[in-house]
Scaffold this active site. Structure first.
Site, PDB file in Angstrom:
ATOM      1  N   CYS A   1       0.950   9.853   3.107  1.00  0.00           N
ATOM      2  CA  CYS A   1       0.087   9.073   3.124  1.00  0.00           C
ATOM      3  C   CYS A   1       0.051   8.397   4.842  1.00  0.00           C
ATOM      4  O   CYS A   1      -0.517   8.865   5.749  1.00  0.00           O
ATOM      5  CB  CYS A   1      -0.699   8.062   2.331  1.00  0.00           C
ATOM      6  SG  CYS A   1       0.643   6.684   1.883  1.00  0.00           S
TER       7      CYS A   1
ATOM      8  N   HIS B   1      -4.224   2.904   5.574  1.00  0.00           N
ATOM      9  CA  HIS B   1      -3.158   2.433   5.878  1.00  0.00           C
ATOM     10  C   HIS B   1      -3.651   2.226   7.332  1.00  0.00           C
ATOM     11  O   HIS B   1      -3.825   2.994   8.249  1.00  0.00           O
ATOM     12  CB  HIS B   1      -1.581   2.931   5.939  1.00  0.00           C
ATOM     13  CG  HIS B   1      -1.834   3.377   3.593  1.00  0.00           C
ATOM     14  ND1 HIS B   1      -1.978   2.076   2.848  1.00  0.00           N
ATOM     15  CD2 HIS B   1      -0.675   4.091   3.161  1.00  0.00           C
ATOM     16  CE1 HIS B   1      -1.374   3.034   2.111  1.00  0.00           C
ATOM     17  NE2 HIS B   1      -0.658   3.823   1.988  1.00  0.00           N
TER      18      HIS B   1
HETATM   19  N1  LIG Z   1      -2.197   6.272  -4.169  1.00  0.00           N
HETATM   20  C1  LIG Z   1      -2.046   7.022  -2.789  1.00  0.00           C
HETATM   21  O1  LIG Z   1      -2.280   6.260  -1.688  1.00  0.00           O
HETATM   22  C2  LIG Z   1      -1.586   8.585  -2.501  1.00  0.00           C
HETATM   23  C3  LIG Z   1      -1.028   8.383  -1.106  1.00  0.00           C
HETATM   24  C4  LIG Z   1      -0.513  10.167  -1.746  1.00  0.00           C
HETATM   25  C5  LIG Z   1      -0.129  10.196  -2.489  1.00  0.00           C
HETATM   26  N2  LIG Z   1      -0.003   9.852  -3.747  1.00  0.00           N
HETATM   27  C6  LIG Z   1       0.855  10.757  -5.121  1.00  0.00           C
HETATM   28  O2  LIG Z   1      -0.125  11.594  -5.892  1.00  0.00           O
HETATM   29  C7  LIG Z   1       0.056  10.845  -7.501  1.00  0.00           C
HETATM   30  C8  LIG Z   1      -0.393   9.599  -8.081  1.00  0.00           C
HETATM   31  O3  LIG Z   1      -1.064   7.822  -7.800  1.00  0.00           O
HETATM   32  P1  LIG Z   1      -2.665   8.155  -7.914  1.00  0.00           P
HETATM   33  O4  LIG Z   1      -1.763   6.456  -6.436  1.00  0.00           O
HETATM   34  O5  LIG Z   1      -3.743   8.693  -8.140  1.00  0.00           O
HETATM   35  O6  LIG Z   1      -1.530   7.321  -9.292  1.00  0.00           O
HETATM   36  P2  LIG Z   1      -1.895   6.983 -10.229  1.00  0.00           P
HETATM   37  O7  LIG Z   1      -3.610   6.054  -9.783  1.00  0.00           O
HETATM   38  O8  LIG Z   1      -1.690   5.825 -11.298  1.00  0.00           O
HETATM   39  O9  LIG Z   1      -2.522   8.043 -11.331  1.00  0.00           O
HETATM   40  C9  LIG Z   1      -1.825   8.422 -11.641  1.00  0.00           C
HETATM   41  C10 LIG Z   1      -2.800   9.364 -12.281  1.00  0.00           C
HETATM   42  O10 LIG Z   1      -1.157  10.365 -12.844  1.00  0.00           O
HETATM   43  C11 LIG Z   1      -1.766  11.158 -14.364  1.00  0.00           C
HETATM   44  N3  LIG Z   1      -0.524  11.043 -15.223  1.00  0.00           N
HETATM   45  C12 LIG Z   1       0.079   9.890 -15.185  1.00  0.00           C
HETATM   46  N4  LIG Z   1       1.750  10.365 -15.636  1.00  0.00           N
HETATM   47  C13 LIG Z   1       1.285  11.478 -16.850  1.00  0.00           C
HETATM   48  C14 LIG Z   1       1.965  12.659 -17.784  1.00  0.00           C
HETATM   49  N5  LIG Z   1       3.281  12.941 -17.597  1.00  0.00           N
HETATM   50  N6  LIG Z   1       1.285  14.311 -17.356  1.00  0.00           N
HETATM   51  C15 LIG Z   1       0.021  14.484 -16.974  1.00  0.00           C
HETATM   52  N7  LIG Z   1      -0.251  13.550 -16.178  1.00  0.00           N
HETATM   53  C16 LIG Z   1       0.261  11.823 -16.047  1.00  0.00           C
HETATM   54  C17 LIG Z   1      -2.159  10.217 -15.287  1.00  0.00           C
HETATM   55  O11 LIG Z   1      -3.247  10.094 -16.027  1.00  0.00           O
HETATM   56  P3  LIG Z   1      -3.827   9.062 -17.228  1.00  0.00           P
HETATM   57  O12 LIG Z   1      -5.076   8.572 -17.109  1.00  0.00           O
HETATM   58  O13 LIG Z   1      -3.146   9.594 -18.282  1.00  0.00           O
HETATM   59  O14 LIG Z   1      -2.732   7.959 -17.757  1.00  0.00           O
HETATM   60  C18 LIG Z   1      -3.423   9.666 -13.782  1.00  0.00           C
HETATM   61  O15 LIG Z   1      -4.754  10.250 -13.796  1.00  0.00           O
HETATM   62  C19 LIG Z   1       1.537  10.155  -7.333  1.00  0.00           C
HETATM   63  O16 LIG Z   1       2.461  11.200  -7.019  1.00  0.00           O
HETATM   64  C20 LIG Z   1       1.413   9.516  -5.397  1.00  0.00           C
HETATM   65  O17 LIG Z   1       2.957   8.964  -5.008  1.00  0.00           O
HETATM   66  C21 LIG Z   1      -0.972   8.281  -3.724  1.00  0.00           C
END
Ligand SMILES: NC(=O)c1ccc[n+]([C@@H]2O[C@H](COP(=O)([O-])OP(=O)(O)OC[C@H]3O[C@@H](n4cnc5c(N)ncnc54)[C@H](OP(=O)(O)O)[C@@H]3O)[C@@H](O)[C@H]2O)c1
Length: 332
Positions: A129, A236
């Site tokens: 990001c 950010h």
């Molecule tokens: N937040 C940011 O600013 C941002 C920016 C760029 C990239 N990212 C990337 O995007 C990804 C997700 O981030 P987020 O912020 O959305 O996190 P989050 O809110 O914690 O969401 C995680 C998601 O992944 C799913 N998940 C976890 N373990 C899994 C598994 N074994 N199989 C299938 N689904 C699974 C969760 O499902 P459940 O509901 O079943 O737990 C939930 O839908 C990460 O790789 C992060 O690095 C995030």
């Protein structure tokens, strides 16, 4: 118009939910939509464009007949499942860091380097990001003046850690102890994002260094970063110090930034106009301001950028990649 079968992996997360919002807002041409998450959320109902969808548990049987798979479920899920989706014929756009530095995978900010997508595998990586909102203002400066050296300092909101980060800020504001961050994020900034490496940098900092070089096609660019978590829920900020190869005037720099897609010049300090989370939240553009000469070197310029990390930093950038791609050109 051709319509596509789309899968969203991690559909219940912060980024995943925003994927759905952005796909609807952009009116992405969807034929069939499949929503995956872990076993924990399987069976939950989610609404998309007035229709109810059921969350499906992600297993190795997933991705039949999928054209585009948008991943945001963390690095280990992406490592394991992106190749499965790709092998079944999907174009994969992955938000984790799992594939970003893989030589076979393109790392794309669509305004900058969409053409890279066609020379690589069908797993396309979405940059970090903070990298996205930093390389966007750097690109027009690179094109016009050349880049010599870049120093980043970030001010990253808790939503960058996903739902766990947002919950920890709320918990700490209510006087409870932190469960996710190593310190009480409601009372301090934390100069630690992701794991510490042996060189004294964190993984987040090295992501910014390596991804900047890859996206701008400058393997030898001098660049370093310090990443700081701040007690803000959304967006950010990145302070960017850049030394340019050529001389410039401030007007030329502002013109170059103003004319580049995806950037909003927001720079009138005397009237309190500068990038901030309030103006950038829920937007897909990167706000750039506080533009001034760096007094500490020749041809140096200072800029401050703010963007919505869940949108331009993740979901919107990924959907913009899908919109910009010539999908038939990708399929081999
Ligand atoms: N937040 C940011 O600013 C941002 C920016 C760029 C990239 N990212 C990337 O995007 C990804 C997700 O981030 P987020 O912020 O959305 O996190 P989050 O809110 O914690 O969401 C995680 C998601 O992944 C799913 N998940 C976890 N373990 C899994 C598994 N074994 N199989 C299938 N689904 C699974 C969760 O499902 P459940 O509901 O079943 O737990 C939930 O839908 C990460 O790789 C992060 O690095 C995030």
């Amino acid at each position: 118009m051709k319509k596509y079968n789309v899968a969203v992996v991690g559909a219940t997360g912060l980024v995943g939910r925003t994927f759905l919002k952005v796909l609807a807002e952009y009116d992405f041409p969807i034929n069939n939509l499949v929503l995956y998450a872990s076993k924990r959320s399987a069976g939950k109902k989610v609404e998309f464009k007035g229709k109810e969808y059921t969350i499906v548990e992600l297993t190795h049987d997933a991705f039949d007949d999928i054209d585009i798979a948008l991943f945001s479920a963390g690095g280990s899920v992406s490592k394991e499942y992106c190749p499965i989706a790709e092998a079944k014929g999907a174009i994969v756009i992955d938000n984790s860091s799992a594939w970003r530095m893989d030589d076979n995978c393109a790392l794309i900010v669509p305004e900058i380097n969409i053409e890279d997508a066609y020379q690589k595998s069908n797993i396309i990586a979405n940059p970090n990001c903070s990298t996205i909102q930093s390389v966007l203002p750097l690109k027009p400066l690179q094109d016009k003046f050349g880049l010599k050296r870049v120093v980043y300092t970030t001010y990253q909101s808790v939503s960058g850690s996903g739902q766990k980060g947002v919950n920890d800020l709320i918990r700490c504001k209510n006087g409870e102890s932190p469960e996710f961050y190593p310190h009480d994020i409601s009372k301090t900034c934390i100069p630690e994002i992701d794991e510490f490496l042996n060189n004294g940098y964190t993984k987040e900092e090295m992501k910014m260094v390596n991804e900047t070089r890859k996206i701008l096609h400058m393997d030898n660019l001098l660049v370093s970063a310090t990443c700081i978590r701040v007690p803000v829920e959304a967006c950010h900020g990145v302070m960017i110090q850049v030394e340019l190869e050529k001389e410039f005037t401030l007007d030329e720099v502002k013109d170059a930034l103003n004319n580049y897609p995806g950037i909003i010049l927001y720079d009138d300090g005397k009237n309190h106009i500068y990038p901030n989370s309030i103006v950038a939240a829920n937007q897909d553009n990167v706000y750039v301001g506080r533009i001034r000469r760096d007094l500490s070197c020749d041809n140096g310029i200072l800029l401050y950028s703010v963007a919505d990390n869940i949108r331009k930093g993740a979901a919107s950038n990924a959907v913009q990649i899908a919109m910009a791609l010539d999908i038939d050109k990708c399929k081999k």
